[in-house]
Enzyme design. Sequence first.
Site, PDB file in Angstrom:
ATOM      1  CE  LYS A 142     -20.836  25.637 -26.963  1.00 27.96           C
ATOM      2  NZ  LYS A 142     -20.975  24.211 -26.751  1.00 27.96           N
TER       3      LYS A 142
ATOM      4  CB  THR B 177     -42.665  23.740  -8.411  1.00 25.96           C
ATOM      5  OG1 THR B 177     -43.812  24.141  -9.155  1.00 25.96           O
ATOM      6  CG2 THR B 177     -42.549  24.628  -7.177  1.00 25.96           C
ATOM      7  CG  HIS B 178     -43.477  20.217 -11.176  1.00 26.30           C
ATOM      8  ND1 HIS B 178     -43.670  18.894 -10.863  1.00 26.30           N
ATOM      9  CD2 HIS B 178     -44.205  20.923 -10.260  1.00 26.30           C
ATOM     10  CE1 HIS B 178     -44.502  18.799  -9.836  1.00 26.30           C
ATOM     11  NE2 HIS B 178     -44.834  20.021  -9.438  1.00 26.30           N
TER      12      HIS B 178
ATOM     13  CB  SER C 139     -15.981  25.324 -28.480  1.00 26.86           C
ATOM     14  OG  SER C 139     -15.937  24.520 -29.634  1.00 26.86           O
TER      15      SER C 139
ATOM     16  CE  LYS D 257      -4.330   2.769   5.033  1.00 19.33           C
ATOM     17  NZ  LYS D 257      -5.172   1.541   5.109  1.00 19.33           N
TER      18      LYS D 257
ATOM     19  CD  GLN E 146      -2.856  -2.574   1.953  1.00 23.10           C
ATOM     20  OE1 GLN E 146      -2.191  -2.893   2.921  1.00 23.10           O
ATOM     21  NE2 GLN E 146      -2.576  -2.957   0.724  1.00 23.10           N
TER      22      GLN E 146
ATOM     23  CG  ASN F  43     -18.307  25.153 -23.770  1.00 19.73           C
ATOM     24  OD1 ASN F  43     -19.366  25.550 -24.247  1.00 19.73           O
ATOM     25  ND2 ASN F  43     -17.373  24.567 -24.490  1.00 19.73           N
TER      26      ASN F  43
ATOM     27  CE1 TYR G  60      -6.035  -3.818   8.660  1.00 19.75           C
ATOM     28  CE2 TYR G  60      -5.057  -5.979   8.257  1.00 19.75           C
ATOM     29  CZ  TYR G  60      -5.254  -4.667   7.874  1.00 19.75           C
ATOM     30  OH  TYR G  60      -4.683  -4.202   6.726  1.00 19.75           O
TER      31      TYR G  60
ATOM     32  CG  ASN H 167      -3.792  -5.186  12.696  1.00 18.69           C
ATOM     33  OD1 ASN H 167      -3.225  -4.992  11.614  1.00 18.69           O
ATOM     34  ND2 ASN H 167      -4.117  -6.392  13.130  1.00 18.69           N
TER      35      ASN H 167
ATOM     36  CD  GLU I  61     -20.468  21.597 -19.018  1.00 23.53           C
ATOM     37  OE1 GLU I  61     -21.060  20.916 -19.860  1.00 23.53           O
ATOM     38  OE2 GLU I  61     -19.508  22.335 -19.328  1.00 23.53           O
TER      39      GLU I  61
ATOM     40  CB  SER J  40      -0.934  -0.006   1.221  1.00 25.42           C
ATOM     41  OG  SER J  40      -0.207  -0.207   2.413  1.00 25.42           O
TER      42      SER J  40
HETATM   43  N1  ARG Z   1      -1.147  -1.445   5.125  1.00 28.24           N
HETATM   44  C1  ARG Z   1      -2.054  -1.978   6.067  1.00 28.24           C
HETATM   45  C2  ARG Z   1      -3.409  -1.311   5.912  1.00 28.24           C
HETATM   46  O1  ARG Z   1      -3.445  -0.289   5.365  1.00 28.24           O
HETATM   47  C3  ARG Z   1      -1.580  -1.756   7.456  1.00 28.24           C
HETATM   48  C4  ARG Z   1      -2.063  -2.764   8.446  1.00 28.24           C
HETATM   49  C5  ARG Z   1      -1.484  -4.066   8.127  1.00 28.24           C
HETATM   50  N2  ARG Z   1      -1.769  -5.047   9.103  1.00 28.24           N
HETATM   51  C6  ARG Z   1      -1.633  -6.349   8.854  1.00 28.24           C
HETATM   52  N3  ARG Z   1      -1.928  -7.148   9.814  1.00 28.24           N
HETATM   53  N4  ARG Z   1      -1.240  -6.778   7.697  1.00 28.24           N
HETATM   54  O2  ARG Z   1      -4.416  -1.798   6.331  1.00 28.24           O
END
Ligand code: ARG
Length: 457
Positions: free
Chosen positions: A283, A155-156, A277, A325, A322, A285, A317, A110, A290, A23
């Site tokens: 134009k 409205t509408h 454009s 993120k 992971q 835009n 966990y 964790n 948008e 990660s």
């Molecule tokens: N990179 C992991 C995550 O984002 C960190 C935690 C990893 N823990 C494990 N027991 N492999 O979740």
Amino acid sequence: MSKLWGGRFTKETDKLVEEFTASITFDKELANEDIEGSIAHVQMLGDCDIISTDDAKTIKEGLQKIQQKINKGEVEYLVEHEDIHMNIEKLLIDEIGAVGGKLHTGRSRNDQVATDMHLYLKKQTKSIIGLVNEVQKAIIEQAKGNINTILPGYTHLQRAQPVSFAHHLLAYFWMLERDKERLQDSLKRINWSPLGAGALAGTTFPIDRQQTASLLGFEKVYPNSMDAVSDRDFIVEFLSHASLIMTHISRLSEELVIWSSQEFQFIELDDAFCTGSSIMPQKKNPDVPELLRAKTGRVYGNLVGLLTVLKGLPLAYNKDMQEDKEGMFDTVATLDGSLRLLAPMIRTMTVNKDKMHQAVSQDFSNATDIADYLVTKGLPFRQAHEIIGKIVLYAINNQKFLLDLNIEEYQQFSPLFKPDIYEILQPKNVVGARNSQGGTGFEQVKNQLAFAEQFVD
Ligand code: ARG
């Protein structure tokens, strides 16, 4: 390359597995939070005599050095070390030697990653609250200059009753106010510390979770270590509040797109917020609204993505987590960028008061007011409604608007009509008369503006 967890293994990790499971390419964003969490942890380890205070000091200084190197861009993260936590631990050991290996005492990745995420989202939530506040200020500014600007209320998407443009804009102010309040409220739950939960069950070391919590500015500690490491509710909540903010931004954007069309011409967006454009020279835009409208999709997607990741997970966990993120980072970036653009776009747009006024003078949006007129003369509203329906039909058939009919024409429909009807039908009187609390009447809008100002800083 030896892994920090390599002891149990007899074979190298497959290269593709390494890349697939790592990660670091995205969680490097958490470097500052990770170091902050580690510094609090090591401080506590020293204070609780779990490691010597000398070692704690050495580790803390090592972490600070790594932080400086990261800030200067001198650090190279390696996929071999999987994630930000192990990359930093490895950098620490390279920096200060084997003593760096004591940092992870009484801790697991964790509770570490959960801590990082709490710290990160606390900071970002506060920043987003500030940006929402800026958009609210821009709305107030435009509203102040447009209390007496009248446009059709719909409205509408059919013309319904004329309203003050300030009133229309302020509707968005209150949506954003609720958004701000929701984010503010979510901080209560982000403010719980998972640190010290260990892998899932706590730790055999005599740690002090209160100390790390207060060092990191958390108000409470999670009372259950299993919940602490597997809770991602606070991220779901953020993504959900973000989705609603984007819904509001998208609705406003849609209006800006419509209003700036040739058909409406109610507003003109500043040149700095539009593009041209490549083929049609005439134009201009409205790309920004948008895209704001469109970016709502990815924010919803990130919410649904995380909910789906979590729904089948057993405690505690799981590596699945992971995946919390990238969607979160993307949502923060999208929201940040969107809000930063929206505020100046609202501030700089030109309001075409004449066009708006023209629109209200050439429609039947004052029809309710003739009905109300007959009601004040004693007629039940339902009968009045029926009569006005007939008058509108008559006007349409004769290609006239309500202000164009003469008094004899009105009196054919009801003897209750007197010449004072013409004053009542003037758009500004139609708007001004809606002086019920929260209505579009100018006095009400002024009160509303003053009230709104109490919510921004
Ligand atoms: N990179 C992991 C995550 O984002 C960190 C935690 C990893 N823990 C494990 N027991 N492999 O979740």
